[in-house]
Design a protein around this motif. Structure first.
Motif, PDB file in Angstrom:
ATOM      1  N   THR A   5       0.799  -0.990   0.122  1.00  0.00           N
ATOM      2  CA  THR A   5       0.007  -0.085  -0.042  1.00  0.00           C
ATOM      3  C   THR A   5       0.798   1.254  -0.056  1.00  0.00           C
ATOM      4  OG1 THR A   5      -1.702  -1.034   1.142  1.00  0.00           O
ATOM      5  CG2 THR A   5      -1.768   1.170   1.233  1.00  0.00           C
ATOM      6  N   VAL A   6       2.101   1.346   0.985  1.00  0.00           N
ATOM      7  CA  VAL A   6       2.841   2.306   0.978  1.00  0.00           C
ATOM      8  C   VAL A   6       3.649   2.572  -0.444  1.00  0.00           C
ATOM      9  CG1 VAL A   6       4.674   3.250   2.239  1.00  0.00           C
ATOM     10  CG2 VAL A   6       3.092   2.141   3.289  1.00  0.00           C
ATOM     11  N   LEU A   7       4.025   1.718  -1.155  1.00  0.00           N
ATOM     12  CA  LEU A   7       4.849   1.628  -2.516  1.00  0.00           C
ATOM     13  C   LEU A   7       3.966   2.119  -3.353  1.00  0.00           C
ATOM     14  CD1 LEU A   7       7.331   1.432  -3.940  1.00  0.00           C
ATOM     15  CD2 LEU A   7       6.703  -1.021  -4.104  1.00  0.00           C
ATOM     16  N   TRP A   8       2.820   1.513  -3.637  1.00  0.00           N
ATOM     17  CA  TRP A   8       1.845   2.059  -4.473  1.00  0.00           C
ATOM     18  C   TRP A   8       1.343   3.328  -4.579  1.00  0.00           C
ATOM     19  CZ3 TRP A   8       3.818  -2.579  -5.388  1.00  0.00           C
ATOM     20  CH2 TRP A   8       3.734  -3.420  -6.574  1.00  0.00           C
ATOM     21  N   THR A  49      -2.017   3.054 -11.277  1.00  0.00           N
ATOM     22  CA  THR A  49      -1.321   2.626 -10.273  1.00  0.00           C
ATOM     23  C   THR A  49      -2.287   2.168  -8.746  1.00  0.00           C
ATOM     24  OG1 THR A  49       0.798   3.739 -10.699  1.00  0.00           O
ATOM     25  CG2 THR A  49       0.456   3.193  -8.258  1.00  0.00           C
ATOM     26  N   GLY A  50      -3.230   3.338  -8.885  1.00  0.00           N
ATOM     27  CA  GLY A  50      -4.338   3.292  -7.927  1.00  0.00           C
ATOM     28  C   GLY A  50      -5.315   2.310  -8.379  1.00  0.00           C
ATOM     29  N   ARG A  57      -6.223  -5.415  -3.280  1.00  0.00           N
ATOM     30  CA  ARG A  57      -6.839  -5.447  -2.006  1.00  0.00           C
ATOM     31  C   ARG A  57      -8.197  -5.916  -2.053  1.00  0.00           C
ATOM     32  NH1 ARG A  57      -2.729  -5.968   0.718  1.00  0.00           N
ATOM     33  NH2 ARG A  57      -1.162  -4.359   0.894  1.00  0.00           N
ATOM     34  N   THR A  58      -8.929  -6.180  -3.192  1.00  0.00           N
ATOM     35  CA  THR A  58     -10.184  -6.351  -3.318  1.00  0.00           C
ATOM     36  C   THR A  58     -10.651  -7.753  -3.029  1.00  0.00           C
ATOM     37  OG1 THR A  58     -12.385  -6.207  -4.616  1.00  0.00           O
ATOM     38  CG2 THR A  58     -10.447  -6.908  -6.040  1.00  0.00           C
ATOM     39  N   THR A  59     -11.731  -8.247  -2.432  1.00  0.00           N
ATOM     40  CA  THR A  59     -11.920  -9.564  -2.288  1.00  0.00           C
ATOM     41  C   THR A  59     -13.299  -9.840  -2.879  1.00  0.00           C
ATOM     42  OG1 THR A  59     -13.487  -8.618  -0.242  1.00  0.00           O
ATOM     43  CG2 THR A  59     -11.017  -9.530  -0.026  1.00  0.00           C
ATOM     44  N   SER A  60     -13.876  -9.099  -3.762  1.00  0.00           N
ATOM     45  CA  SER A  60     -15.166  -9.155  -4.509  1.00  0.00           C
ATOM     46  C   SER A  60     -14.777  -9.344  -6.112  1.00  0.00           C
ATOM     47  CB  SER A  60     -16.047  -8.053  -4.429  1.00  0.00           C
ATOM     48  OG  SER A  60     -16.950  -8.120  -5.387  1.00  0.00           O
ATOM     49  N   ILE A  61     -15.469 -10.557  -6.619  1.00  0.00           N
ATOM     50  CA  ILE A  61     -15.101 -10.787  -7.950  1.00  0.00           C
ATOM     51  C   ILE A  61     -15.874  -9.720  -8.987  1.00  0.00           C
ATOM     52  CG2 ILE A  61     -16.078 -12.468  -9.914  1.00  0.00           C
ATOM     53  CD1 ILE A  61     -15.834 -14.670  -8.128  1.00  0.00           C
ATOM     54  N   THR A 137      -0.427 -10.069   1.605  1.00  0.00           N
ATOM     55  CA  THR A 137      -1.448 -10.990   0.673  1.00  0.00           C
ATOM     56  C   THR A 137      -2.246 -10.377  -0.410  1.00  0.00           C
ATOM     57  OG1 THR A 137      -1.664 -12.616   2.426  1.00  0.00           O
ATOM     58  CG2 THR A 137      -3.213 -12.552   0.844  1.00  0.00           C
ATOM     59  N   VAL A 138      -2.013 -10.447  -1.781  1.00  0.00           N
ATOM     60  CA  VAL A 138      -2.727  -9.605  -2.647  1.00  0.00           C
ATOM     61  C   VAL A 138      -3.609 -10.804  -3.334  1.00  0.00           C
ATOM     62  CG1 VAL A 138      -0.753  -8.487  -2.872  1.00  0.00           C
ATOM     63  CG2 VAL A 138      -0.909 -10.352  -4.230  1.00  0.00           C
ATOM     64  N   SER A 139      -4.963 -10.042  -4.114  1.00  0.00           N
ATOM     65  CA  SER A 139      -5.809 -10.877  -4.574  1.00  0.00           C
ATOM     66  C   SER A 139      -5.284 -10.735  -6.246  1.00  0.00           C
ATOM     67  CB  SER A 139      -7.179 -10.326  -4.490  1.00  0.00           C
ATOM     68  OG  SER A 139      -7.447 -10.235  -3.295  1.00  0.00           O
TER      69      SER A 139
END
Length: 619
Positions: A5-8, A49-50, A57-61, A137-139
């Motif tokens: 999160t910090v880097l992006w 980038t955003g 970070r999303t957990t929704s398809i 952890t990333v999606s």
């Protein structure tokens, strides 16, 4: 907060910072289109980038499908901004390749909105959670790929081809700057563009497990674009500093030039011959009585030049135009206060390739004080010359009195004889008539002697007129006749009858010959009486001038004194003043001639003088 999160977030913030900076430069008008294109590209990179960070970070398809669908809009903007940047900043790249890139990206966006869930996936079936670099952890999306997926990578390949083509154009330009830009910019865009697109394709295909790094890959591209703009800005700043330094040097140089011109009383001017406009300094305009806004033409300048000098100035200008372009003239101007000022002007004409006069650059100087000084010196020289003549005639006073006494005695004797004849009863009129004719002749003889004396004694202005040099020689010999006879000097005269007139002042030329002949007589004072011979000769020289030679039979002049005798106050006479010969040389030099002395091989000295012939023009 996780390091991803910090880097992006830092990448997005950096891109937006770049965008704001170059939007400011765009507003200032510094490389406006290049700065605007870069700012748009930076905003697009920040958005990409955003969106990558949101996708990881999303957990929704559904949210993942939405993000991937609309991610092609900032990619389209980024592609178009890069194309515009290359075209505007480098002025390179083929137009058809640029349009192909734009069309393919528009097609990719359209297909992303109209086919499947997005251009990447026809359907996203799930999300895969992966751990990267320890505990982050990333999606990642899982699903069926869209058959139109190849349009995106194809647009990237065409963009890379467009950039490489532009790089080849810059390289062929041949400059070091163009080649540096070709290497740095094309390499950074091509490498990181293909890296970003290839990595994204591998992640979506499930071949590698890695977070999206499009924003990270686009950052070097932004840095390359920013580096080029920064180099240009730095170069512009350096040029501006050098320009300011040059302007400061130019101001100092102009001040020095004005100071030097003012100290030397110089007036600078330029004549635009094509448009007939004369530029000059303010001081000159004021001096000429012309207001600054008034246009000065050559005709208007001629109109304020003194009438007698106007024609010679015009002829000097015409001569310079027809010749080598050098102009020089002296003239007088009547000032607004009525005073007359003398000016000396020099200039040079610049010609076109077909030898047409374009403009004349020159300088003028007020020589009024010098002219007044020259007139004073000339007046003093004339007075000294007159005094020398009077002194010379004083030395001849005895001989002149004897010369004048002869006709007067003859007149008296003839008049007494007439009286005796008239007292007779029978008068012989024929004899009386002969006596009266003798009286008239002797009177004319006396009158000629007095006339020649008056001319030599008279103080008058110098007049350079056509003069018969042979007549000048004869007049001087007549004046010295008695003195020559009294000193037992035989005279031989050889006058060139083909000799044309010379230009000069008759009285001054008589004075020179009188002085030379008297010096010759004095040099022969210790010569045996029977050997005292004086030779006077006139002739035409090979360089088309008249020459008079006065030869004596005296002891000659010591070799070491041949040139010293013409120096003021140098004399070999016991009671001499040393002014006669210097005055003679000054007179002859002022007439445009030369006076010098030599020794004969046997004995005696020779004085030569040359004078220019009369050419028929006004003196």
């Amino acid at each position: 907060m996780s390091w991803i999160t910090v880097l992006w977030s830092m990448l997005a913030s950096t891109s937006l910072t770049f965008a704001l900076l170059h939007l400011f430069l765009w507003a200032k008008g510094i490389k406006p289109w290049a700065n605007f294109s870069f700012a748009v590209a930076a905003v697009a990179a920040a958005v990409i980038t955003g969106m990558e960070l949101m996708a990881m970070r999303t957990t929704s398809i559904e949210q993942m499908a939405f993000i991937l669908r609309w991610s092609h809009l900032p990619i389209l903007v980024l592609w178009v901004a890069i194309v515009c940047f290359v075209r505007c900043y480098f002025d390179a790249g083929r137009a058809w390749l640029a349009w192909t890139v734009v069309v393919l990206r528009v097609l990719a966006l359209t297909l992303s909105l109209t086919t499947g869930q997005n251009l990447f996936f026809d359907e996203i079936t799930g999300l895969k959670q992966i751990t990267v670099w320890g505990d982050e952890t990333v999606s990642l999306p899982l699903g069926l790929l869209n058959p139109w997926y190849f349009v995106g990578p194809l647009s990237a390949l065409v963009l890379a081809a467009f950039v490489v083509d532009a790089a080849f154009t810059m390289w062929r330009g041949g400059t070091d700057t163009g080649r540096r830009r070709a290497v740095i910019f094309s390499a950074s865009i091509t490498i990181f563009l293909l890296t970003a697109v290839g990595h994204t394709a591998l992640v979506n295909a499930g071949i590698i497990d890695s977070p999206y790094i499009g924003g990270l890959s686009f950052m070097p591209i932004l840095l390359a674009m920013s580096y080029e703009l920064s180099c240009d800005m730095l170069h512009s700043a350096q040029l501006s500093q050098r320009l300011q330094a040059r302007e400061a040097e130019l101001r100092i140089s102009k001040q020095r030039m004005r100071l030097a011109a003012s100290a030397a009383e110089l007036r600078l001017w330029e004549w635009d011959i094509v448009h007939d406009h004369i530029w000059s300094t303010d001081k000159t305009l004021t001096l000429y009585g012309i207001s600054e806004p008034q246009k000065i033409s050559f005709g208007s300048l001629l109109s304020i030049i003194y009438d007698e000098d106007r024609e010679q100035v015009r002829l000097a200008v015409e001569k310079s135009m027809m010749g080598n372009g050098n102009f020089e003239s002296e003239y007088r101007l009547k000032m607004p206060d009525g005073q007359i000022h003398w000016f000396h002007s020099r200039g040079r004409i610049e010609f076109s390739d077909d030898n047409q006069p374009l403009r004349m650059l020159g300088v003028s100087i007020d020589i009024t004080r010098r002219k007044h000084a020259e007139l004073e010196v000339q007046q003093q020289r004339n007075e000294l010359t007159h005094l020398s003549r009077v002194t010379l005639l004083g030395e001849l006073s005895g001989s002149l009195a004897h010369e004048l006494n002869q006709p007067l005695t003859a007149i008296l004797s003839n008049a007494q004889a007439v009286q005796r004849f008239l007292s007779r009863d029978v008068v012989d009129l024929a004899e009386v008539r002969d006596i009266l004719n003798d009286i008239v002749a002797e009177n004319r003889r006396a009158g000629d002697i007095i006339h020649r004396l008056r001319l030599l004694l008279k103080r008058c202005e110098i007049e350079h007129l056509p003069v018969d040099l042979n007549k000048v020689v004869r007049d001087v010999l007549k004046l010295l006749h008695s003195d020559l006879v009294n000193n037992n000097i035989a005279v031989s005269v050889d006058l060139d009858q083909q000799l044309t007139a010379v230009i000069g002042d008759r009285v001054q030329l008589q004075q020179v010959l009188l002085n030379l002949i008297m010096n010759a007589c004095e040099a022969m004072s210790y010569t045996v009486a029977g050997q005292r011979r004086l030779f006077v000769r006139t002739q035409l020289t090979c360089n088309n001038s008249a020459q008079v030679s006065v030869v004596d039979q005296g002891p000659g002049i010591p070799t070491e004194n041949l040139e010293n005798i013409f120096e003021p106050f140098f004399t070999t006479k016991l009671h001499g003043m040393g002014l006669g010969l210097p005055i003679c040389r000054t007179i002859i030099t002022a007439h445009g001639g030369q006076l010098w002395a030599t020794n004969k091989n046997d004995r005696g000295a020779v004085f030569h003088l040359t004078l220019p012939l009369y050419s028929g023009e006004n003196a």
